[in-house]
Design an enzyme around this catalytic site. Structure first.
Site, PDB file in Angstrom:
ATOM      1  N   PHE A   1       0.846  -1.179  -0.177  1.00 19.77           N
ATOM      2  CA  PHE A   1      -0.353  -0.026  -0.209  1.00 19.77           C
ATOM      3  C   PHE A   1       0.840   1.055   0.014  1.00 19.77           C
TER       4      PHE A   1
ATOM      5  N   THR B   1       6.262   2.845  12.685  1.00 16.57           N
ATOM      6  CA  THR B   1       5.070   3.241  13.799  1.00 16.57           C
ATOM      7  C   THR B   1       4.425   3.817  14.302  1.00 16.57           C
ATOM      8  N   ASP B   2       3.157   4.387  14.478  1.00 13.35           N
ATOM      9  CA  ASP B   2       3.007   4.920  15.951  1.00 13.35           C
ATOM     10  C   ASP B   2       2.306   3.639  17.442  1.00 13.35           C
ATOM     11  N   GLU B   3       1.873   3.003  16.491  1.00 21.56           N
ATOM     12  CA  GLU B   3       1.820   1.444  17.138  1.00 21.56           C
ATOM     13  C   GLU B   3       2.999   1.879  18.088  1.00 21.56           C
TER      14      GLU B   3
ATOM     15  N   LYS C   1       7.954  -4.375  15.190  1.00 22.97           N
ATOM     16  CA  LYS C   1       8.467  -2.934  15.396  1.00 22.97           C
ATOM     17  C   LYS C   1       8.972  -1.906  16.164  1.00 22.97           C
TER      18      LYS C   1
ATOM     19  N   ASN D   1      -2.320   5.755   7.597  1.00 25.70           N
ATOM     20  CA  ASN D   1      -2.764   6.028   6.318  1.00 25.70           C
ATOM     21  C   ASN D   1      -4.160   5.401   5.841  1.00 25.70           C
TER      22      ASN D   1
ATOM     23  N   TYR E   1       2.606  -7.412  16.425  1.00 27.80           N
ATOM     24  CA  TYR E   1       2.541  -6.412  15.419  1.00 27.80           C
ATOM     25  C   TYR E   1       3.377  -5.584  16.142  1.00 27.80           C
ATOM     26  N   SER E   2       2.789  -4.739  16.941  1.00 29.65           N
ATOM     27  CA  SER E   2       4.031  -3.268  17.067  1.00 29.65           C
ATOM     28  C   SER E   2       5.003  -3.550  18.235  1.00 29.65           C
TER      29      SER E   2
ATOM     30  N   ASP F   1      13.126 -11.258  -0.938  1.00 27.31           N
ATOM     31  CA  ASP F   1      13.111 -10.804   0.377  1.00 27.31           C
ATOM     32  C   ASP F   1      13.997  -9.976   1.142  1.00 27.31           C
TER      33      ASP F   1
ATOM     34  N   GLU G   1       4.911  -7.223   7.414  1.00 24.17           N
ATOM     35  CA  GLU G   1       3.924  -7.594   7.656  1.00 24.17           C
ATOM     36  C   GLU G   1       3.276  -6.229   8.850  1.00 24.17           C
TER      37      GLU G   1
ATOM     38  N   THR H   1       4.104 -10.947  -0.901  1.00 29.60           N
ATOM     39  CA  THR H   1       3.319 -11.531   0.101  1.00 29.60           C
ATOM     40  C   THR H   1       1.773 -11.044  -0.784  1.00 29.60           C
TER      41      THR H   1
HETATM   42  P1  NAD Z   1       1.322  -3.555   3.218  1.00 29.83           P
HETATM   43  O1  NAD Z   1       0.735  -4.765   3.956  1.00 29.83           O
HETATM   44  O2  NAD Z   1       0.230  -3.099   2.533  1.00 29.83           O
HETATM   45  O3  NAD Z   1       2.701  -3.553   2.108  1.00 29.83           O
HETATM   46  C1  NAD Z   1       3.693  -4.391   2.886  1.00 29.83           C
HETATM   47  C2  NAD Z   1       4.756  -4.718   1.840  1.00 29.83           C
HETATM   48  O4  NAD Z   1       5.787  -5.429   2.146  1.00 29.83           O
HETATM   49  C3  NAD Z   1       3.902  -5.925   0.900  1.00 29.83           C
HETATM   50  O5  NAD Z   1       4.553  -5.491  -0.943  1.00 29.83           O
HETATM   51  C4  NAD Z   1       4.776  -7.041   0.871  1.00 29.83           C
HETATM   52  O6  NAD Z   1       4.803  -8.145   0.346  1.00 29.83           O
HETATM   53  C5  NAD Z   1       5.956  -6.493   1.538  1.00 29.83           C
HETATM   54  N1  NAD Z   1       6.880  -7.648   2.355  1.00 29.83           N
HETATM   55  C6  NAD Z   1       6.112  -8.696   2.959  1.00 29.83           C
HETATM   56  N2  NAD Z   1       7.303  -9.269   3.789  1.00 29.83           N
HETATM   57  C7  NAD Z   1       8.327  -8.798   2.737  1.00 29.83           C
HETATM   58  C8  NAD Z   1      10.282  -9.380   3.237  1.00 29.83           C
HETATM   59  N3  NAD Z   1      10.756 -10.458   3.685  1.00 29.83           N
HETATM   60  N4  NAD Z   1      10.699  -9.158   2.064  1.00 29.83           N
HETATM   61  C9  NAD Z   1      10.381  -8.200   0.840  1.00 29.83           C
HETATM   62  N5  NAD Z   1       8.859  -7.804   1.047  1.00 29.83           N
HETATM   63  C10 NAD Z   1       7.782  -8.152   1.759  1.00 29.83           C
HETATM   64  O7  NAD Z   1       1.559  -1.664   4.728  1.00 29.83           O
HETATM   65  P2  NAD Z   1       2.286  -0.968   4.328  1.00 29.83           P
HETATM   66  O8  NAD Z   1       0.242  -0.504   4.876  1.00 29.83           O
HETATM   67  O9  NAD Z   1       1.963  -0.054   3.210  1.00 29.83           O
HETATM   68  O10 NAD Z   1       2.476  -0.479   5.671  1.00 29.83           O
HETATM   69  C11 NAD Z   1       4.188  -0.319   4.805  1.00 29.83           C
HETATM   70  C12 NAD Z   1       5.410  -0.248   6.336  1.00 29.83           C
HETATM   71  O11 NAD Z   1       4.552   0.962   6.416  1.00 29.83           O
HETATM   72  C13 NAD Z   1       5.568  -0.947   7.309  1.00 29.83           C
HETATM   73  O12 NAD Z   1       7.055  -1.237   7.917  1.00 29.83           O
HETATM   74  C14 NAD Z   1       3.575  -0.466   8.373  1.00 29.83           C
HETATM   75  O13 NAD Z   1       4.728  -1.307   9.530  1.00 29.83           O
HETATM   76  C15 NAD Z   1       4.680   1.367   8.722  1.00 29.83           C
HETATM   77  N6  NAD Z   1       3.005   1.930   8.224  1.00 29.83           N
HETATM   78  C16 NAD Z   1       1.954   1.924   8.251  1.00 29.83           C
HETATM   79  C17 NAD Z   1       0.606   2.347   8.012  1.00 29.83           C
HETATM   80  C18 NAD Z   1      -0.394   2.426   7.813  1.00 29.83           C
HETATM   81  O14 NAD Z   1      -1.512   2.871   7.917  1.00 29.83           O
HETATM   82  N7  NAD Z   1      -0.517   1.097   6.555  1.00 29.83           N
HETATM   83  C19 NAD Z   1       1.110   3.801   9.211  1.00 29.83           C
HETATM   84  C20 NAD Z   1       2.450   3.066  10.139  1.00 29.83           C
HETATM   85  C21 NAD Z   1       3.546   2.523   9.434  1.00 29.83           C
HETATM   86  O1  DAU Z   2      -1.432   3.356  13.429  1.00 31.62           O
HETATM   87  C1  DAU Z   2      -0.692   2.957  12.525  1.00 31.62           C
HETATM   88  C2  DAU Z   2      -0.930   1.257  12.116  1.00 31.62           C
HETATM   89  O2  DAU Z   2      -2.508   1.529  11.273  1.00 31.62           O
HETATM   90  C3  DAU Z   2       0.030   0.509  11.023  1.00 31.62           C
HETATM   91  O3  DAU Z   2       0.880   0.336  11.842  1.00 31.62           O
HETATM   92  C4  DAU Z   2      -0.238  -0.788  10.761  1.00 31.62           C
HETATM   93  O4  DAU Z   2       0.539  -1.149  10.081  1.00 31.62           O
HETATM   94  C5  DAU Z   2      -2.069  -0.862  10.187  1.00 31.62           C
HETATM   95  O5  DAU Z   2      -2.370  -1.465   9.626  1.00 31.62           O
HETATM   96  C6  DAU Z   2      -2.737   0.323  10.630  1.00 31.62           C
HETATM   97  O6  DAU Z   2      -3.186  -0.525  12.469  1.00 31.62           O
HETATM   98  P1  DAU Z   2      -4.521  -0.415  12.962  1.00 31.62           P
HETATM   99  O7  DAU Z   2      -5.115  -1.954  13.121  1.00 31.62           O
HETATM  100  O8  DAU Z   2      -5.142   0.654  13.479  1.00 31.62           O
HETATM  101  O9  DAU Z   2      -5.666  -0.350  11.611  1.00 31.62           O
HETATM  102  P2  DAU Z   2      -6.704  -1.674  11.233  1.00 31.62           P
HETATM  103  O10 DAU Z   2      -7.503  -1.225  10.024  1.00 31.62           O
HETATM  104  O11 DAU Z   2      -6.562  -2.891  11.170  1.00 31.62           O
HETATM  105  O12 DAU Z   2      -7.608  -0.975  12.202  1.00 31.62           O
HETATM  106  C7  DAU Z   2      -8.362   0.345  12.602  1.00 31.62           C
HETATM  107  C8  DAU Z   2      -9.145  -0.098  13.395  1.00 31.62           C
HETATM  108  O13 DAU Z   2     -10.565  -0.007  12.972  1.00 31.62           O
HETATM  109  C9  DAU Z   2      -8.979  -1.048  14.891  1.00 31.62           C
HETATM  110  O14 DAU Z   2      -9.179  -0.217  15.890  1.00 31.62           O
HETATM  111  C10 DAU Z   2      -9.385  -1.643  14.533  1.00 31.62           C
HETATM  112  C11 DAU Z   2     -11.078  -1.527  13.987  1.00 31.62           C
HETATM  113  N1  DAU Z   2     -11.436  -2.439  12.738  1.00 31.62           N
HETATM  114  C12 DAU Z   2     -10.749  -3.225  11.852  1.00 31.62           C
HETATM  115  C13 DAU Z   2     -11.006  -4.118  11.397  1.00 31.62           C
HETATM  116  C14 DAU Z   2     -10.235  -4.558  10.282  1.00 31.62           C
HETATM  117  C15 DAU Z   2     -12.646  -3.075  13.224  1.00 31.62           C
HETATM  118  O15 DAU Z   2     -13.284  -2.055  13.915  1.00 31.62           O
HETATM  119  N2  DAU Z   2     -12.994  -3.669  12.321  1.00 31.62           N
HETATM  120  C16 DAU Z   2     -12.255  -4.250  11.439  1.00 31.62           C
HETATM  121  O16 DAU Z   2     -13.064  -4.939  10.643  1.00 31.62           O
END
Ligand code: NAD
Ligand code: DAU
Length: 356
Positions: free
Chosen positions: A14, A138-140, A167, A193, A163-164, A62, A87, A39
């Site tokens: 993403f 991440t803020d987590e 990280k 995001n 997860y957190s 990888d 992940e 993945t």
């Molecule tokens: P995502 O799960 O959409 O994407 C992760 C990507 O990493 C995928 O394309 C996957 O194929 C690849 N990947 C997984 N394992 C791998 C490996 N061993 N080698 C190479 N590639 C691998 O995640 P995202 O939401 O795009 O998040 C990206 C980064 O940002 C993560 O590190 C996450 O912790 C961090 N982050 C995400 C958010 C959020 O809200 N999504 C917020 C803050 C930080």
């Molecule tokens: O804060 C940053 C993090 O945000 C990133 O580090 C993570 O990679 C990203 O996945 C995200 O984590 P959250 O756990 O906050 O995101 P998620 O979209 O899974 O959930 C957002 C909120 O919604 C959380 O409080 C759980 C709730 N939720 C989520 C799902 C999937 C529901 O209530 N129902 C659901 O089905």
């Protein structure tokens, strides 16, 4: 010298894919090498429109494959390694924590070690000039807030989910490489995001996908958990700013003071889809409270004062605009959603939500 060449790990996910687009649009002279294991979360369709751009090269692999990473560092000599690969889903980490240790912790240490081998002259104790390792965290890692206050960079790490925790462990290794070897690093810690190409295991795209099919909209617990939502392009802008101007060894929090309870998000998505599609069956009657996530953090809220003050970063996309852009994107790309919600996804969904 301007940073020109980036190794972007996790480029097909993403945020990684949005970052690739952001950089190619912004910098005519940039070179991006994308590394992704592909993945379930990695999707080359996210990058299909740039696959023939000569400035971008994709490599499937990888981050734990040190021979491959060493070869990429040798061949492309990037100025900056930006590590998105992870992940990333909390619920999956509760079911399978070991995978999160493997990718998020060991993978990060492998990348750090490869960068050190490529950039550090152990005899002279010097680093090649102009290099940087940027860890996308991440803020987590800070854990949960009560009703008051915000996460600053000085907030102690207190992760609650596997997860957190993974990280946070990775962040500690990044800082250890800085403190022990003097490695040029930055860590960014962003809030939730949202935007195009987010996999529908995460709240907003899951809601969009379910609502369009008039399926139940699962809300964990009372739905009053608070997340601080940032449009993905603003996160990409912040990462670019930190890569170019972040002070070595510093952590930067990223967020736009956009805190919303989950139920607000759910109702917003329902209202927007209902209006856009003229579909009265998309209604709040679809909201279904289900068992809460174990260890669920109640509230996140970022204090972005440091990145704003030191690097001049600010979010450009208000939530009302960002959520409309996001919904527009999903409505315009039904094939993308169909492609990622067949087969394995259906199994995942059943395992995660059936009888919850
Ligand atoms: P995502 O799960 O959409 O994407 C992760 C990507 O990493 C995928 O394309 C996957 O194929 C690849 N990947 C997984 N394992 C791998 C490996 N061993 N080698 C190479 N590639 C691998 O995640 P995202 O939401 O795009 O998040 C990206 C980064 O940002 C993560 O590190 C996450 O912790 C961090 N982050 C995400 C958010 C959020 O809200 N999504 C917020 C803050 C930080
Ligand atoms: O804060 C940053 C993090 O945000 C990133 O580090 C993570 O990679 C990203 O996945 C995200 O984590 P959250 O756990 O906050 O995101 P998620 O979209 O899974 O959930 C957002 C909120 O919604 C959380 O409080 C759980 C709730 N939720 C989520 C799902 C999937 C529901 O209530 N129902 C659901 O089905």
């Amino acid at each position: 010298m301007e940073m020109q060449t980036f190794l972007v790990t996790g480029c097909a996910g993403f945020i990684g894919s949005n970052f690739v687009h952001y950089m190619l649009e912004k910098y005519p002279g940039v070179r991006l090498v994308g590394l992704d294991k592909l993945t379930y979360a990695g999707n080359l369709e996210n990058l299909a429109d740039v696959e023939n751009d000569a400035r971008y090269t994709f490599v499937q692999g990888d981050i734990c494959d040190k021979a491959l990473v060493e070869e990429l560092l040798r061949r492309h000599d990037p100025d900056c390694v930006v590590n998105f690969a992870a992940e990333s889903h909390v619920d999956r980490s509760i079911k399978n924590p070991e995978l999160f240790v493997k990718t998020n912790v060991e993978g990060t240490v492998d990348l750090l070690q490869c960068c050190k081998d490529a950039w550090y002259d152990a005899a002279a104790k010097t680093w090649k000039a102009g290099k940087k390792y940027l860890q996308v965290s991440t803020d987590e890692v800070y854990g949960a807030l009560g009703p008051e206050g915000y996460f600053t960079e000085a907030t102690p790490l207190c992760p609650h989910s596997p997860y957190s925790a993974s990280k946070a462990a990775a962040d500690l290794f990044v800082m250890a490489f800085h403190d022990t070897y003097g490695m040029p690093v930055n860590i960014t810690r962003c809030s939730n995001n949202y935007g195009p190409c987010q996999f529908p295991e995460k709240l907003i795209p899951l809601l969009i996908n379910n609502a369009r099919q008039h399926k139940a909209l699962p809300v964990y617990g009372d739905g009053m958990q608070v997340r601080d939502w940032l449009y993905v392009r603003d996160h990409c802008k912040a990462i670019d700013a930190v890569a170019r101007a972040g002070r070595e060894g510093e952590v930067y929090n990223i967020g736009g003071h956009n805190e919303r309870p989950n139920l607000f998000i759910v109702k917003t998505v329902i209202a927007q889809l209902r209006e856009r599609l003229g579909d009265g069956a998309i209604s709040e009657a679809l909201i279904t409270h289900v068992a809460d996530r174990p260890g669920h953090d109640r509230r996140y809220g970022i204090d972005p004062a440091k990145i704003r003050h030191d690097l001049g970063w600010y979010p450009e996309t208000p939530f009302e605009k960002g959520i409309a852009l996001t919904i527009d994107w999903y409505l315009a790309n039904p094939g993308w959603m169909a492609g990622v919600t067949s087969g394995e996804y259906l199994k995942y969904y059943e395992q995660m939500y059936k009888n919850r």
